[in-house]
Motif scaffolding. Structure first.
Motif, PDB file in Angstrom:
ATOM      1  N   LEU A 290       0.931  -0.973  -0.161  1.00 41.84           N
ATOM      2  CA  LEU A 290      -0.241  -0.300  -0.603  1.00 41.84           C
ATOM      3  C   LEU A 290       0.953   1.366  -0.054  1.00 41.84           C
ATOM      4  N   ALA A 291       1.948   1.330   1.150  1.00 35.86           N
ATOM      5  CA  ALA A 291       2.304   2.607   0.975  1.00 35.86           C
ATOM      6  C   ALA A 291       2.897   3.493  -0.387  1.00 35.86           C
ATOM      7  N   HIS A 292       3.298   2.476  -1.729  1.00 30.54           N
ATOM      8  CA  HIS A 292       3.996   3.606  -2.148  1.00 30.54           C
ATOM      9  C   HIS A 292       2.441   4.095  -3.166  1.00 30.54           C
ATOM     10  N   ARG A 293       1.472   3.781  -3.038  1.00 28.58           N
ATOM     11  CA  ARG A 293      -0.241   4.106  -4.206  1.00 28.58           C
ATOM     12  C   ARG A 293      -0.103   5.752  -2.433  1.00 28.58           C
ATOM     13  N   LEU A 294       0.154   5.590  -1.619  1.00 25.48           N
ATOM     14  CA  LEU A 294      -0.441   6.672  -0.916  1.00 25.48           C
ATOM     15  C   LEU A 294       0.276   7.888  -1.509  1.00 25.48           C
ATOM     16  N   ILE A 295      -0.535   8.989  -1.560  1.00 20.37           N
ATOM     17  CA  ILE A 295      -0.300  10.123  -1.393  1.00 20.37           C
ATOM     18  C   ILE A 295       0.178  11.254  -0.453  1.00 20.37           C
ATOM     19  N   PRO A 296       0.903  11.846   0.073  1.00 21.40           N
ATOM     20  CA  PRO A 296       0.316  12.673   1.535  1.00 21.40           C
ATOM     21  C   PRO A 296      -0.064  14.293   1.698  1.00 21.40           C
ATOM     22  N   SER A 297      -0.995  14.293   2.530  1.00 25.58           N
ATOM     23  CA  SER A 297      -1.730  15.855   1.872  1.00 25.58           C
ATOM     24  C   SER A 297      -0.514  16.733   2.137  1.00 25.58           C
ATOM     25  N   ALA A 298      -0.341  18.227   1.652  1.00 20.26           N
ATOM     26  CA  ALA A 298       0.718  19.189   1.728  1.00 20.26           C
ATOM     27  C   ALA A 298       0.848  19.287   3.008  1.00 20.26           C
ATOM     28  N   GLU A 299      -0.383  19.585   4.486  1.00 16.74           N
ATOM     29  CA  GLU A 299      -0.249  19.654   5.460  1.00 16.74           C
ATOM     30  C   GLU A 299       0.486  18.322   6.597  1.00 16.74           C
ATOM     31  N   SER A 300       0.537  17.149   6.134  1.00 14.06           N
ATOM     32  CA  SER A 300       1.073  16.095   6.469  1.00 14.06           C
ATOM     33  C   SER A 300       3.462  16.345   6.331  1.00 14.06           C
ATOM     34  N   SER A 301       2.799  16.454   4.706  1.00 16.45           N
ATOM     35  CA  SER A 301       4.313  16.697   4.532  1.00 16.45           C
ATOM     36  C   SER A 301       4.886  17.906   4.979  1.00 16.45           C
TER      37      SER A 301
END
Length: 324
Positions: A290-301
């Motif tokens: 799963l990890a490589h499919r996810l994109i973090p939000s701007a706040e999380s980044s």
């Protein structure tokens, strides 16, 4: 409720035996990375594609070649470079002046195991040439469709996207890889063993196949029959759904990710000589699948939290089904 099924799959022992032979063969070249080798075997037996991402020089291409040489099947390597064309990957129709007809010349993907070396050094247009073959196991050129022979597996290596001369893989491309794993630096003892065994000769030169394409097709069919209880299926769905509802993620996992997670869990169980999946099979594959499919939000980044950390938190919040 129970995780098992009433019918035992006789070939599950064969799956474990063949997987064991391949593992031993690969570990003659890649030492001290049992989890990485197991992940590669899981993807092979689940009919998926594998993405190896790490810094240069840690053995990504060596692992790819070792796995490919362990299976007596056709193998092609494609070196992805900025000037590589889509037709180099899929093939091209050439006009034959003697017959006055167009002839199709197959590209690099026409093999049982395709090694895509440094895939993110090619342009996104060339990377996208793999989309059809990875999902549908066929290639379409000039309105003609050519089937790819089974088994078919793409093992791609890439350097971290922040390194010089790389292009980020498109989301659709990443989603077609069943799993992404990182090899990491070896332990000092393994690195010492590498110096002793790799400096005089190339260990790949002595690597012989321990199985063939026909046997791989047979055990892949056995893996497909591994039982997945409804509660386990719901567990996989809940894990993926948790990524879609998280405020920390801009893009959650797709339905294809759910399918890949369950198929990989079947292979994980079969390698351990079980004809049924348990929650631990699914949980063990959450990060690579799963990890490589996810994109973090701007706040999380902005806070610097890694996707892997976010995913661990989400997985921990999903209740594990009880077999009793």
């Amino acid at each position: 409720m129970t995780y098992g099924c009433a019918v035992e799959i006789a070939d599950v022992g064969t799956v474990a035996a063949v997987a064991g032979r391949i593992r031993e063969n690969v570990e003659r070249v890649i030492e001290g990375k049992a989890e990485v080798v197991t992940a590669a075997l899981v993807v092979l037996l689940a009919e998926g594609h594998l993405l190896l991402e790490d810094v240069p020089g840690v053995g990504k291409t060596m692992l790819s070649k070792a796995l490919a040489r362990s299976v007596d099947a056709t193998v092609r390597r494609i070196q992805f470079t900025p000037d590589l064309l889509p037709s180099d990957v899929t093939g091209v129709s050439i006009y034959n002046q003697s017959t006055r007809e167009f002839e199709f010349r197959p590209g690099g993907v026409f093999a049982n195991i395709v090694i895509g070396d440094e895939i993110n050094r090619a342009s996104p247009k060339t990377q996208s040439a793999l989309l059809e073959c990875m999902e549908e196991r066929q290639v379409t050129v000039d309105d003609q469709t050519y089937a790819l022979e089974s088994p078919f597996m793409v093992i791609a290596t890439q350097n971290p996207v922040e390194m010089e001369g790389t292009y980020a893989l498109p989301e659709a491309q990443r989603d077609r890889f069943m799993a992404r794993v990182s090899i990491g630096y070896p332990l000092p003892a393994a690195e010492m063993a590498m110096l002793a065994g790799h400096t005089a000769v190339n260990p790949l030169d002595d690597l012989e196949p321990v199985t063939d394409g026909a046997e791989i097709r047979k055990i892949v069919s056995a893996v497909a029959q591994v039982h997945v209880a409804p509660a386990i299926q719901q567990y996989a769905v809940d894990l993926v759904a948790a990524t879609r509802g998280s405020a920390d993620l801009l893009l959650g996992a797709s339905p294809r990710a759910t399918l890949h997670l369950v198929r990989a869990a079947k292979a994980h169980a079969a390698i351990r000589q079980r004809d049924f999946v348990v929650p631990d099979d699914v949980r063990a594959l959450v990060q690579p699948v799963l990890a490589h499919r996810l994109i973090p939000s701007a706040e999380s980044s902005a806070t610097g939290r890694a996707v892997s950390s976010l995913l661990d938190g989400l997985a921990a919040s999903v209740p594990v089904p009880d077999p009793s």
